[in-house]
Design an enzyme around this catalytic site. Structure first.
Site, PDB file in Angstrom:
ATOM      1  N   LYS A  53       0.805  -1.233   0.000  1.00  0.00           N
ATOM      2  CA  LYS A  53       0.000   0.000   0.000  1.00  0.00           C
ATOM      3  C   LYS A  53       0.836   1.280   0.000  1.00  0.00           C
ATOM      4  CE  LYS A  53      -4.306  -1.697   1.959  1.00  0.00           C
ATOM      5  NZ  LYS A  53      -5.325  -1.591   3.004  1.00  0.00           N
ATOM      6  N   ASP A  76     -10.005   3.191   1.941  1.00  0.00           N
ATOM      7  CA  ASP A  76     -10.129   2.530   3.249  1.00  0.00           C
ATOM      8  C   ASP A  76     -10.771   3.447   4.300  1.00  0.00           C
ATOM      9  OD1 ASP A  76      -9.120  -0.011   2.693  1.00  0.00           O
ATOM     10  OD2 ASP A  76      -7.046   0.591   3.051  1.00  0.00           O
TER      11      ASP A  76
HETATM   12  P1  NAP Z   1      -0.730  -3.331  10.762  1.00  0.00           P
HETATM   13  O1  NAP Z   1      -0.337  -2.181   9.914  1.00  0.00           O
HETATM   14  O2  NAP Z   1       0.190  -4.478  10.928  1.00  0.00           O
HETATM   15  O3  NAP Z   1      -1.043  -2.729  12.242  1.00  0.00           O
HETATM   16  C1  NAP Z   1      -1.328  -3.582  13.321  1.00  0.00           C
HETATM   17  C2  NAP Z   1      -1.791  -2.780  14.543  1.00  0.00           C
HETATM   18  O4  NAP Z   1      -2.199  -3.743  15.536  1.00  0.00           O
HETATM   19  C3  NAP Z   1      -0.692  -1.929  15.178  1.00  0.00           C
HETATM   20  O5  NAP Z   1      -1.271  -0.769  15.741  1.00  0.00           O
HETATM   21  C4  NAP Z   1      -0.155  -2.867  16.280  1.00  0.00           C
HETATM   22  O6  NAP Z   1       0.421  -2.181  17.365  1.00  0.00           O
HETATM   23  C5  NAP Z   1      -1.452  -3.509  16.738  1.00  0.00           C
HETATM   24  N1  NAP Z   1      -1.221  -4.804  17.407  1.00  0.00           N
HETATM   25  C6  NAP Z   1      -0.856  -5.981  16.830  1.00  0.00           C
HETATM   26  N2  NAP Z   1      -0.771  -6.949  17.774  1.00  0.00           N
HETATM   27  C7  NAP Z   1      -1.089  -6.360  18.973  1.00  0.00           C
HETATM   28  C8  NAP Z   1      -1.178  -6.837  20.309  1.00  0.00           C
HETATM   29  N3  NAP Z   1      -0.941  -8.126  20.608  1.00  0.00           N
HETATM   30  N4  NAP Z   1      -1.549  -5.960  21.276  1.00  0.00           N
HETATM   31  C9  NAP Z   1      -1.806  -4.678  20.985  1.00  0.00           C
HETATM   32  N5  NAP Z   1      -1.748  -4.159  19.725  1.00  0.00           N
HETATM   33  C10 NAP Z   1      -1.379  -4.987  18.734  1.00  0.00           C
HETATM   34  O7  NAP Z   1      -2.121  -3.967  10.287  1.00  0.00           O
HETATM   35  P2  NAP Z   1      -3.323  -3.254   9.500  1.00  0.00           P
HETATM   36  O8  NAP Z   1      -3.129  -3.459   8.050  1.00  0.00           O
HETATM   37  O9  NAP Z   1      -3.508  -1.884  10.029  1.00  0.00           O
HETATM   38  O10 NAP Z   1      -4.561  -4.202   9.912  1.00  0.00           O
HETATM   39  C11 NAP Z   1      -5.041  -4.254  11.244  1.00  0.00           C
HETATM   40  C12 NAP Z   1      -6.287  -5.165  11.290  1.00  0.00           C
HETATM   41  O11 NAP Z   1      -7.319  -4.581  10.521  1.00  0.00           O
HETATM   42  C13 NAP Z   1      -6.069  -6.561  10.700  1.00  0.00           C
HETATM   43  O12 NAP Z   1      -6.761  -7.483  11.526  1.00  0.00           O
HETATM   44  C14 NAP Z   1      -6.718  -6.488   9.337  1.00  0.00           C
HETATM   45  O13 NAP Z   1      -7.228  -7.729   8.917  1.00  0.00           O
HETATM   46  C15 NAP Z   1      -7.860  -5.520   9.609  1.00  0.00           C
HETATM   47  N6  NAP Z   1      -8.281  -4.772   8.420  1.00  0.00           N
HETATM   48  C16 NAP Z   1      -9.601  -4.751   8.114  1.00  0.00           C
HETATM   49  C17 NAP Z   1     -10.038  -4.015   7.038  1.00  0.00           C
HETATM   50  C18 NAP Z   1     -11.509  -3.982   6.693  1.00  0.00           C
HETATM   51  O14 NAP Z   1     -11.838  -3.530   5.592  1.00  0.00           O
HETATM   52  N7  NAP Z   1     -12.392  -4.416   7.564  1.00  0.00           N
HETATM   53  C19 NAP Z   1      -9.126  -3.293   6.248  1.00  0.00           C
HETATM   54  C20 NAP Z   1      -7.774  -3.323   6.595  1.00  0.00           C
HETATM   55  C21 NAP Z   1      -7.370  -4.059   7.699  1.00  0.00           C
HETATM   56  P3  NAP Z   1       1.990  -1.732  17.333  1.00  0.00           P
HETATM   57  O15 NAP Z   1       2.022  -0.432  16.571  1.00  0.00           O
HETATM   58  O16 NAP Z   1       2.339  -1.580  18.758  1.00  0.00           O
HETATM   59  O17 NAP Z   1       2.743  -2.833  16.651  1.00  0.00           O
END
Ligand code: NAP
Length: 286
Positions: A70, A106
């Protein structure tokens, strides 16, 4: 479908094999009788420039972009619209007569899902969990729409850097807190909405949540963008607290619908797309 004249769309990312986008978009194309097809293509990071060259050469009509491309795709496109240049990330590309234009649907997708329950976003107090890719897009849209935003993240310095980017670009003050229970409980007392944009609660760790029922109040609207499972532990806790909930398909379907409209210029059949995504999720064994 006339395969000799088909307009081709795709999702590029790695991994992509669990994506709901092909089901959603092909159902929408069928519903509107469009001679279009959508496929998921796994593109490892090192092949991204080749893949974009291939898309240009093949004259594909448009594509979606997911993890890990992205941000890195930005420099490979010809133009960014305002949504993508604000966030610095792209999830949708339109091939406009050879010019590849990047968009980010998004954040607006998440906003549309939220608006269905919350109404006007302006001046609403929103607590956003997370400072990753999805949280970035959502935060920019919320802040642009006038929400009062608190970002809570495990890695606080990352959230601070992110908040100061929003402040610089939009001139809007954003609170940053840790995930400590006391801090979150305090922030949620006056909040209108809570959005989980972390991966906490996602399958296979579906029993996890950062916020429990005792930290929420009855008027709270809780949106979990995680959609595997659809009814996450966070949403179950919210229901126990008497709050209203929005599952992760809300954002997914709306971001897809916005991409569909950018590509086709036609109103997206949201209900058809939602049903197709649900059918595919139901068919998965989790
Ligand atoms: P990402 O860039 O990897 O970010 C992950 C986030 O989760 C970070 O803020 C991370 O915190 C936090 N995190 C991960 N493990 C954690 C834990 N054990 N305890 C506390 N915080 C934790 O991922 P992303 O692309 O933003 O996606 C995040 C989620 O959204 C995923 O589950 C994805 O499937 C979902 N999603 C859904 C949609 C939709 O359309 N519904 C779209 C995009 C994403 P740190 O900064 O501390 O590492």
């Amino acid at each position: 479908m006339n395969l000799a004249k088909v307009k081709l769309f795709a999702l590029i990312g790695d991994p992509i094999d669990q994506s709901l986008s092909p089901a959603m978009h092909n159902a929408a194309f069928r519903a509107l009788g469009l001679n279009c097809a959508y496929v998921a293509l796994r593109v490892p990071e090192r092949f991204l420039p080749d893949a974009i060259g291939g898309i240009r050469a093949l004259g594909m009509a448009g594509f979606n972009v997911t993890t890990p491309h992205k941000i890195s795709i930005v420099g490979l496109l010809d133009e960014l619209d305002e949504s993508a240049s604000l966030v610095g990330a792209v999830n949708t590309v339109k091939n406009d007569r050879g010019k590849l234009i990047g968009f980010n649907t998004d954040g607006e997708g998440a906003l549309r899902a939220l608006k269905g329950k919350i109404g006007l976003i302006k001046k609403k107090e929103v607590v956003l969990l997370g400072a990753g890719g999805a949280a970035h897009a959502i935060a920019f849209s919320l802040a642009s729409a006038g929400a009062r935003l608190t970002i809570a993240n495990r890695t606080v310095p990352k959230a601070r850097a992110f908040a100061s980017t929003i402040e610089q670009k939009l001139g809007i003050n954003v609170e940053v807190i840790s995930l400590a229970r006391a801090k979150l409980t305090e922030a949620l007392k006056n909040a209108d909405a809570l959005i989980n944009a972390t991966s906490v609660g996602m399958y296979p760790r579906a029993d996890q949540t950062l916020v429990s029922a005792s930290m929420m109040h009855r008027g709270l609207i809780v949106n979990d963008i995680v959609y595997r499972p659809l009814l996450t532990r966070l949403l179950r806790e919210a229901r126990r607290a008497g709050g209203r909930t929005i599952d992760g398909l809300g954002m997914l379907v709306h971001q897809g619908a916005l991409a569909f409209e950018i590509w086709t210029g036609k109103r997206a059949p949201i209900k058809v797309m939602d049903a197709a995504a649900k059918r595919q999720l139901r068919g998965e064994s989790m």
